[in-house]
Motif scaffolding. Structure first.
Motif, PDB file in Angstrom:
ATOM      1  N   GLU A  41       0.506  -0.976  -0.384  1.00  0.00           N
ATOM      2  CA  GLU A  41      -0.151  -0.015  -0.180  1.00  0.00           C
ATOM      3  C   GLU A  41       0.971   1.268  -0.257  1.00  0.00           C
ATOM      4  O   GLU A  41       1.582   1.261   0.466  1.00  0.00           O
ATOM      5  CB  GLU A  41      -0.882  -0.165   1.196  1.00  0.00           C
ATOM      6  CG  GLU A  41      -2.020   1.008   1.414  1.00  0.00           C
ATOM      7  CD  GLU A  41      -2.627   1.015   2.877  1.00  0.00           C
ATOM      8  OE1 GLU A  41      -3.603   2.195   2.883  1.00  0.00           O
ATOM      9  OE2 GLU A  41      -2.724   0.738   3.532  1.00  0.00           O
ATOM     10  N   TYR A  47       3.894   5.346   2.548  1.00  0.00           N
ATOM     11  CA  TYR A  47       3.493   5.240   3.868  1.00  0.00           C
ATOM     12  C   TYR A  47       3.394   6.168   5.020  1.00  0.00           C
ATOM     13  O   TYR A  47       4.514   5.978   5.374  1.00  0.00           O
ATOM     14  CB  TYR A  47       3.032   3.699   3.496  1.00  0.00           C
ATOM     15  CG  TYR A  47       1.252   3.961   5.261  1.00  0.00           C
ATOM     16  CD1 TYR A  47       0.121   4.111   4.424  1.00  0.00           C
ATOM     17  CD2 TYR A  47       1.865   3.791   6.331  1.00  0.00           C
ATOM     18  CE1 TYR A  47      -1.004   3.852   5.252  1.00  0.00           C
ATOM     19  CE2 TYR A  47      -0.012   4.241   7.330  1.00  0.00           C
ATOM     20  CZ  TYR A  47      -0.843   3.831   6.339  1.00  0.00           C
ATOM     21  OH  TYR A  47      -1.829   4.000   7.381  1.00  0.00           O
ATOM     22  N   GLY A 100       1.118   0.069  -5.142  1.00  0.00           N
ATOM     23  CA  GLY A 100       0.185   0.850  -4.114  1.00  0.00           C
ATOM     24  C   GLY A 100       1.001   2.010  -4.209  1.00  0.00           C
ATOM     25  O   GLY A 100       2.403   2.306  -3.956  1.00  0.00           O
ATOM     26  N   ASN A 115      -5.254   6.933  -2.572  1.00  0.00           N
ATOM     27  CA  ASN A 115      -4.329   5.841  -1.789  1.00  0.00           C
ATOM     28  C   ASN A 115      -5.144   4.671  -2.840  1.00  0.00           C
ATOM     29  O   ASN A 115      -6.254   4.376  -2.828  1.00  0.00           O
ATOM     30  CB  ASN A 115      -5.162   5.276  -0.561  1.00  0.00           C
ATOM     31  CG  ASN A 115      -4.286   4.202  -0.518  1.00  0.00           C
ATOM     32  OD1 ASN A 115      -3.313   3.497  -0.983  1.00  0.00           O
ATOM     33  ND2 ASN A 115      -4.234   4.247   0.394  1.00  0.00           N
ATOM     34  N   ILE A 117      -4.262   2.247  -6.277  1.00  0.00           N
ATOM     35  CA  ILE A 117      -3.806   0.545  -7.208  1.00  0.00           C
ATOM     36  C   ILE A 117      -3.079   0.710  -8.487  1.00  0.00           C
ATOM     37  O   ILE A 117      -4.178   0.770  -9.503  1.00  0.00           O
ATOM     38  CB  ILE A 117      -3.755  -1.078  -6.437  1.00  0.00           C
ATOM     39  CG1 ILE A 117      -4.139  -1.336  -5.270  1.00  0.00           C
ATOM     40  CG2 ILE A 117      -3.443  -1.801  -6.826  1.00  0.00           C
ATOM     41  CD1 ILE A 117      -5.408  -2.823  -4.687  1.00  0.00           C
ATOM     42  N   LYS A 132      -9.230   3.350  -2.695  1.00  0.00           N
ATOM     43  CA  LYS A 132      -9.198   3.143  -1.796  1.00  0.00           C
ATOM     44  C   LYS A 132     -10.928   3.773  -1.621  1.00  0.00           C
ATOM     45  O   LYS A 132     -10.652   4.977  -1.517  1.00  0.00           O
ATOM     46  CB  LYS A 132      -8.411   3.424  -1.063  1.00  0.00           C
ATOM     47  CG  LYS A 132      -8.432   2.578   0.851  1.00  0.00           C
ATOM     48  CD  LYS A 132      -7.814   3.061   1.132  1.00  0.00           C
ATOM     49  CE  LYS A 132      -7.896   2.145   2.933  1.00  0.00           C
ATOM     50  NZ  LYS A 132      -6.804   2.290   3.050  1.00  0.00           N
ATOM     51  N   ILE A 165      -8.098  -2.083  -0.239  1.00  0.00           N
ATOM     52  CA  ILE A 165      -6.022  -1.850   0.383  1.00  0.00           C
ATOM     53  C   ILE A 165      -6.701  -1.918   1.301  1.00  0.00           C
ATOM     54  O   ILE A 165      -7.879  -1.686   1.823  1.00  0.00           O
ATOM     55  CB  ILE A 165      -5.871  -0.563  -0.382  1.00  0.00           C
ATOM     56  CG1 ILE A 165      -6.085  -0.525  -2.143  1.00  0.00           C
ATOM     57  CG2 ILE A 165      -4.996   0.160   0.098  1.00  0.00           C
ATOM     58  CD1 ILE A 165      -5.776   0.769  -2.536  1.00  0.00           C
ATOM     59  N   PRO A 189      -2.262  -5.121  -0.740  1.00  0.00           N
ATOM     60  CA  PRO A 189      -2.193  -4.097   0.394  1.00  0.00           C
ATOM     61  C   PRO A 189      -1.856  -3.370   1.179  1.00  0.00           C
ATOM     62  O   PRO A 189      -3.841  -3.314   1.009  1.00  0.00           O
ATOM     63  CB  PRO A 189      -1.669  -3.542  -0.967  1.00  0.00           C
ATOM     64  CG  PRO A 189      -2.442  -4.313  -2.284  1.00  0.00           C
ATOM     65  CD  PRO A 189      -3.543  -4.752  -1.777  1.00  0.00           C
TER      66      PRO A 189
END
Length: 315
Positions: A41, A47, A100, A115, A117, A132, A165, A189
């Motif tokens: 992710e 992150y 991600g 956020n 993918i 997401k 996610i 993820p």
């Protein structure tokens, strides 16, 4: 087919670092025979675990805004230069890449981040993306909400891949929407390294009768810049900020590759896709075990527009 699950983290707020690490670890995975390479992710550009960006209820600091501006600047456009590089890497290696990313909005103000993918094919094409639906907790200050238009499942030569996610995977209706699209390899993820996450992915595998590929980061304080305004937020935390737990689960809930903890690495698993068919012999959540006369799920897959332009009917 063989899947490679990359458990790593880049140097935060440094897009070049993330891309360099992504290419190097993709090459390592392809050399080991992987057909599908999955990254955690928000891997590109990272992150920001533990950072508050100077935000409290009712107030934000100037330093926190500057940290967020820096995060925004390291985000990527989809499609864009970075996805082109991912495409070149996937094509060179002949693999599917699932990555991600922190995606920058391209349609309206360009200020909102998502956020997401992204799915890249072995021919180098961007095959799709998923945003997401609900950022979790204080993530909501960083990322906007996706919509149903990106509940994406991709057809491949070895089966259908798609995913949700992190805590989206606790949304029963979102999972059902994925099952209804015939997902065989369910990508998850995450940034959740707790033991309870393992129970989650094993349940999803049993429920969806699919392989579940769970990919988490291994992150330490050393991967954070020293000059962040909100860097003090993690001073009291352990040096290991995220211990990982990447794993692959089979369609009857058994581990195909057990969780990896407390180190960077790549988790490999050989997947027998015929096991998906066999597993659905006695349970198919959206087939013979469904009751459409009792239960119904409506999924709005239309892209949601903030502004609708009309040229007719106006004087």
């Amino acid at each position: 087919m063989k899947v490679a699950v990359v458990q790593a983290a880049p140097f935060l707020f440094d897009k070049a670092s993330a891309l360099e690490k992504l290419v190097a670890m993709s090459k390592e995975a392809a050399a080991a025979g992987a057909n599908l390479v999955v990254f955690p992710e928000a891997f590109l550009p990272g992150y920001p675990r533990g950072l508050g960006f100077g935000a409290r209820v009712g107030s934000r600091t100037d330093g926190g805004r500057r940290d967020w501006e820096r995060y925004w600047a390291s985000a990527v456009d989809v499609p864009g230069i970075e996805t082109e590089l991912l495409g070149e890497t996937a094509k060179e290696l002949g693999v599917y890449l699932v990555v991600g990313v922190v995606e920058r909005d391209q349609e309206y103000s360009r200020a909102t981040l998502y956020n997401s993918i992204v799915y890249i094919g072995p021919d180098g094409r961007l095959l799709g993306k998923h945003r997401k639906l609900v950022p979790t907790g204080t993530e909501r200050l960083l990322w906007g909400q996706g919509d149903g238009s990106t509940l994406t499942v991709i057809d491949t030569s070895f089966g259908r891949i798609g995913g949700l996610i992190c805590w989206e995977n606790y949304m029963p209706l979102a999972r059902t929407a994925m099952y209804a699209q015939g997902v065989d390899i369910y990508i998850a993820p995450t940034a959740d390294a707790r033991d309870t996450w393992q129970a989650t992915i094993r349940h999803i595998a049993c429920e969806g009768r699919c392989f579940v590929v769970s990919c988490n980061q291994f992150a330490t304080k050393a991967s954070y810049p020293a000059d962040l305004s909100s860097g003090g937020d993690i001073e009291g935390d352990d040096d290991i900020l995220c211990r990982g737990g990447s794993a692959v689960v089979g369609p009857l809930g058994e581990y195909v590759a057990e969780p990896l903890y407390n180190e960077e690495g790549i988790v490999y698993a050989e997947l027998d896709l015929s096991a998906v068919t066999r597993s659905r012999f006695d349970f198919d959540a959206v087939g013979h075990y469904s009751r459409p006369d009792i239960f119904r799920l409506d999924v709005n897959k239309r892209k949601q527009a903030i502004v609708s332009s009309q040229t007719e009917g106006w004087i």
